[in-house]
Enzyme design. Sequence first.
Site, PDB file in Angstrom:
ATOM      1  N   THR A  80       0.791  -1.225   0.000  1.00 41.26           N
ATOM      2  CA  THR A  80       0.000   0.000   0.000  1.00 41.26           C
ATOM      3  C   THR A  80       0.825   1.278   0.000  1.00 41.26           C
ATOM      4  OG1 THR A  80      -0.130  -0.113   2.419  1.00 41.26           O
ATOM      5  CG2 THR A  80      -1.955  -1.091   1.154  1.00 41.26           C
ATOM      6  N   ILE A  88       7.215   0.245   2.379  1.00 45.65           N
ATOM      7  CA  ILE A  88       7.250   0.679   3.770  1.00 45.65           C
ATOM      8  C   ILE A  88       5.963   0.378   4.521  1.00 45.65           C
ATOM      9  CG2 ILE A  88       8.949   2.483   3.293  1.00 45.65           C
ATOM     10  CD1 ILE A  88       6.635   4.511   3.548  1.00 45.65           C
ATOM     11  N   SER A  89       4.896  -0.002   3.812  1.00 42.87           N
ATOM     12  CA  SER A  89       3.650  -0.339   4.503  1.00 42.87           C
ATOM     13  C   SER A  89       2.811  -1.230   3.613  1.00 42.87           C
ATOM     14  CB  SER A  89       2.865   0.931   4.864  1.00 42.87           C
ATOM     15  OG  SER A  89       1.745   0.617   5.671  1.00 42.87           O
ATOM     16  N   SER A  90       2.057  -2.116   4.255  1.00 42.25           N
ATOM     17  CA  SER A  90       1.220  -3.034   3.491  1.00 42.25           C
ATOM     18  C   SER A  90       0.008  -3.422   4.316  1.00 42.25           C
ATOM     19  CB  SER A  90       2.013  -4.290   3.103  1.00 42.25           C
ATOM     20  OG  SER A  90       2.414  -4.997   4.265  1.00 42.25           O
TER      21      SER A  90
END
Length: 319
Positions: A80, A88-90
Site C-alpha cells: 500500500t 514501507i507499509s502493506s
Amino acid sequence: MARAGLVREMTAGGGLTDPRWRAAFEEVPRHLFVPYYYEAGGADDEGGAALTTRLWRDDRNPLRRARWLAGAYADAPLATRVRDGELISSSSQPSLMARMLDALRVRDGDRVLEIGAGTGYNAALLAHRLGDARVTTVDLDPEITEAARRHLAAAGFRPAVITGDGARGCPARAPYDRIIATCALPSVPSAWLGQCRPGALVLMPLATGLIVLRVRDAQHAEGRFLATPAYFVPLRGSGPPRGVPTHGLPSWPLLDDSFRFLLNLAADRLEPVEALALWEHEGRPGRERYGVTVRGERQWAWLDDAEGAYAWPLGAELT
C-alpha cells in the site's frame, strides 16, 4: 458479495474459528482501507518483482476498478505504500491477520496496543471486537497514521491513532493487556513489558515467525513461536534487516522453510553449517519448538527449553 466470499474462504481454510472475529471480518469493509495498492509488474534492478502497477478505487476504467475491488477482497497481502522503491507499509494477508488475532486471545475489556498502524484495517478489527476506547495503534510515519485515521473514520471507527516510535510503545495509554506488532523486530523492546499488566500477552513477528510471550512483570516474559510462517515489513527506525549467511551450505536445506527459520533466528550466532547439523540432529524442528525468554537486560531464543543446550542471544535491544 466479495467480502462474504473472503470470509467463506478464510473459514474453509481454518483461519477463522472464533465467531466474534468472523463477525469482525464480515462487518469491517477492507476496501475502505486500501483505496489504492501496488501490484508487481516487470523486474527491478536485482531481478525481483518491481511494484509498478497501481490499482485504485477512483480509476475511470471500470475493468481496472473491478480488478482493484477483487484484489481488496483476495486473501493476499497488498503493498500500500512504496517510497523510493522500498515497500514501507502493506495490508497483511487477511487469513494471517485472523490467525494472529485468534492467538492474541483477547477478552472483553482488554486494552490492546498495536505497533504498526498500516492501513488501519487491523485496528478496525480490534475496535469492532473491543470498542474504540480500548484500542491504540502507533506508527512512526505521520503520513501512515493520518491515512489510517481517515480510513478508520470512513469505516466508523475511532481508536487512538498515535504518531510515534513503536519501540517505545505508548505509555500515555498504558497499561495494556495485549500488545500486537504488525512489523518485524530483531528483539523485544523493554518498554513494552513495562507498559503491560502482569499476565499480558505480546505477539510479534521475529525472524520469520510469530512469537507469543506471556509477561510476568516489567523485567520478565517468555513464550513460544506459533507454527505459522510470517514475513513482515521491518519496524521503521529499527535499521535494515540482518543478512542471513548461507556460505558452505548445499542447496537442498535452503528449500525447507523450517531450516530457513533457524538460519534467521540464529543469524550471526551460528555458522550456517552448524545450524544445518543442529537442525538435522534435532529432527528438523518446526517453529513451534522454539521460544524466547526475556529476563531483565538479557533476552534469548531457544530450542525446546529456555535453559537447554541450544540458545542464542537476540539482536540489539530496541529501547
